[in-house]
Design a protein around this motif. Structure first.
Motif, short mmCIF file in Angstrom:
data_model
loop_
_atom_site.label_atom_id
_atom_site.label_comp_id
_atom_site.label_asym_id
_atom_site.label_seq_id
_atom_site.Cartn_x
_atom_site.Cartn_y
_atom_site.Cartn_z
N THR A 97 10.05 11.41 -11.86
CA THR A 97 8.85 11.12 -11.07
C THR A 97 8.47 9.67 -11.31
OG1 THR A 97 8.03 13.39 -11.17
CG2 THR A 97 6.43 11.67 -10.63
N TYR A 98 8.40 8.91 -10.24
CA TYR A 98 8.08 7.49 -10.33
C TYR A 98 6.65 7.25 -9.86
CZ TYR A 98 13.07 6.82 -10.92
OH TYR A 98 14.35 6.89 -11.39
N GLU A 99 5.92 6.45 -10.63
CA GLU A 99 4.54 6.10 -10.27
C GLU A 99 4.49 4.63 -9.88
OE1 GLU A 99 -0.06 6.15 -11.94
OE2 GLU A 99 1.59 6.80 -13.25
N ALA A 100 3.90 4.36 -8.70
CA ALA A 100 3.77 2.99 -8.20
C ALA A 100 2.53 2.33 -8.79
CB ALA A 100 3.69 2.99 -6.68
N HIS A 101 2.68 1.06 -9.15
CA HIS A 101 1.55 0.28 -9.68
C HIS A 101 1.33 -0.93 -8.78
CE1 HIS A 101 1.23 2.44 -13.57
NE2 HIS A 101 2.49 2.74 -13.29
N TRP A 102 0.05 -1.29 -8.61
CA TRP A 102 -0.33 -2.30 -7.61
C TRP A 102 -1.27 -3.34 -8.19
CZ3 TRP A 102 2.37 -1.43 -3.26
CH2 TRP A 102 2.81 -0.13 -3.01
N LYS A 103 -1.25 -4.50 -7.56
CA LYS A 103 -2.22 -5.56 -7.83
C LYS A 103 -2.90 -5.90 -6.50
CE LYS A 103 -2.69 -10.38 -9.30
NZ LYS A 103 -1.97 -11.61 -9.73
N ILE A 104 -4.25 -5.91 -6.53
CA ILE A 104 -4.98 -6.21 -5.29
C ILE A 104 -4.78 -7.67 -4.92
CG2 ILE A 104 -7.18 -6.82 -6.41
CD1 ILE A 104 -8.52 -5.18 -4.11
N ASN A 105 -4.60 -7.93 -3.63
CA ASN A 105 -4.37 -9.29 -3.14
C ASN A 105 -5.69 -10.02 -2.92
OD1 ASN A 105 -1.63 -8.83 -3.13
ND2 ASN A 105 -1.54 -8.35 -0.96
N THR A 106 -5.64 -11.35 -3.06
CA THR A 106 -6.78 -12.21 -2.79
C THR A 106 -6.49 -13.04 -1.55
OG1 THR A 106 -7.41 -12.33 -5.13
CG2 THR A 106 -8.24 -14.06 -3.70
#
Length: 245
Positions: free
Chosen positions: A117-126
């Motif tokens: 099971t893979y979990e996606a991680h994100w960074k919010i864009n500016t």
């Protein structure tokens, strides 16, 4: 021993497969079990048959959209490259899974033999939002995260105009792109009223004007039995006017 059962047969193991039994041929043949009677009166070979195991792949996307190329299952013989998902207003940092706590972009399954099971991680864009005056002068430039509230600056004042907003596209929430706005102004319309003291106004006299109007000239009204002496801007008749420049 000829014409006797085979007896105990060792069960082998193979990575990514389950043992399907012993057979008399590498492909096909007859299955041989502990109870099978030996009918061949000579040395012979038994062949292991295998069933390949299918493993599952799950995805926890945290609001993102998975790539259509990412599979939901695989087996040991497959080389699987996990593609990046997408999420509006965000940049993908990487995948984590059990035993891998730091996000990584490049995930390749080559010879793996487990459910994953893979979990996606994100960074919010500016993104950048810029406000300009109508003459191109910069008022303010802001760097805002996707989804942040956009608070427009004070546009100031302009003589003879009222502020008309920042244009047709005037969102309150930061979208997933840079924005620029130019202050919009609407002409103020000034009303002209005439007190004629029983006279009749000239039809050429305007009833309104703006700061962009050309010189506004006042024509003489008429009143039966009277000669017109002029227009004045107050009831005390102290200042005569003939036009608005």
């Amino acid at each position: 021993t000829f014409d006797d059962s085979y007896g105990t047969l060792q069960e082998p193991a193979k990575k990514g497969y389950t043992f399907a039994g012993w057979y008399t041929d590498a492909e096909g043949g007859k299955r041989v079990t502990e109870d099978t009677r030996m009918t061949t009166a000579e040395n012979h070979t038994l062949y292991a048959h295998w069933d390949i195991i299918t493993y599952t792949i799950g995805y926890e996307l945290n609001g993102g959209t998975n790539s259509s190329q990412n599979p939901l299952k695989y087996n040991v013989e497959q080389l699987v490259v996990i593609k990046e998902p997408t999420k509006k207003g965000h940049s993908f940092i990487g995948w984590t899974w059990e035993g891998q706590d730091e996000p990584v972009h490049d995930v390749i399954l080559d010879g793996a033999i487990e459910n994953r099971t893979y979990e996606a991680h994100w960074k919010i864009n500016t993104y950048k939002v810029t406000f300009y005056r109508e003459n191109g002068a910069l008022i303010e430039e802001l760097n805002l995260d996707y989804g942040a509230a956009i608070v427009a600056p004070d546009a100031g004042t302009k003589e003879g105009y009222v502020f008309g907003g920042w244009g047709a596209e005037d969102p309150e929430i930061m979208p997933d792109k840079n924005l620029s706005f130019i202050s919009q102004w609407k002409l103020t319309t000034f009303t002209i009223r005439y007190k004629l003291d029983g006279g009749e106004n000239n039809e050429d006299n305007p009833t309104f004007y703006t700061t962009e109007s050309q010189d506004v000239q006042f024509a003489a009204p008429t009143k039966k039995g009277y000669a017109f002496k002029g227009w004045y801007n107050n009831a005390a008749f102290e200042e005569e006017i003939s036009a608005i420049a």
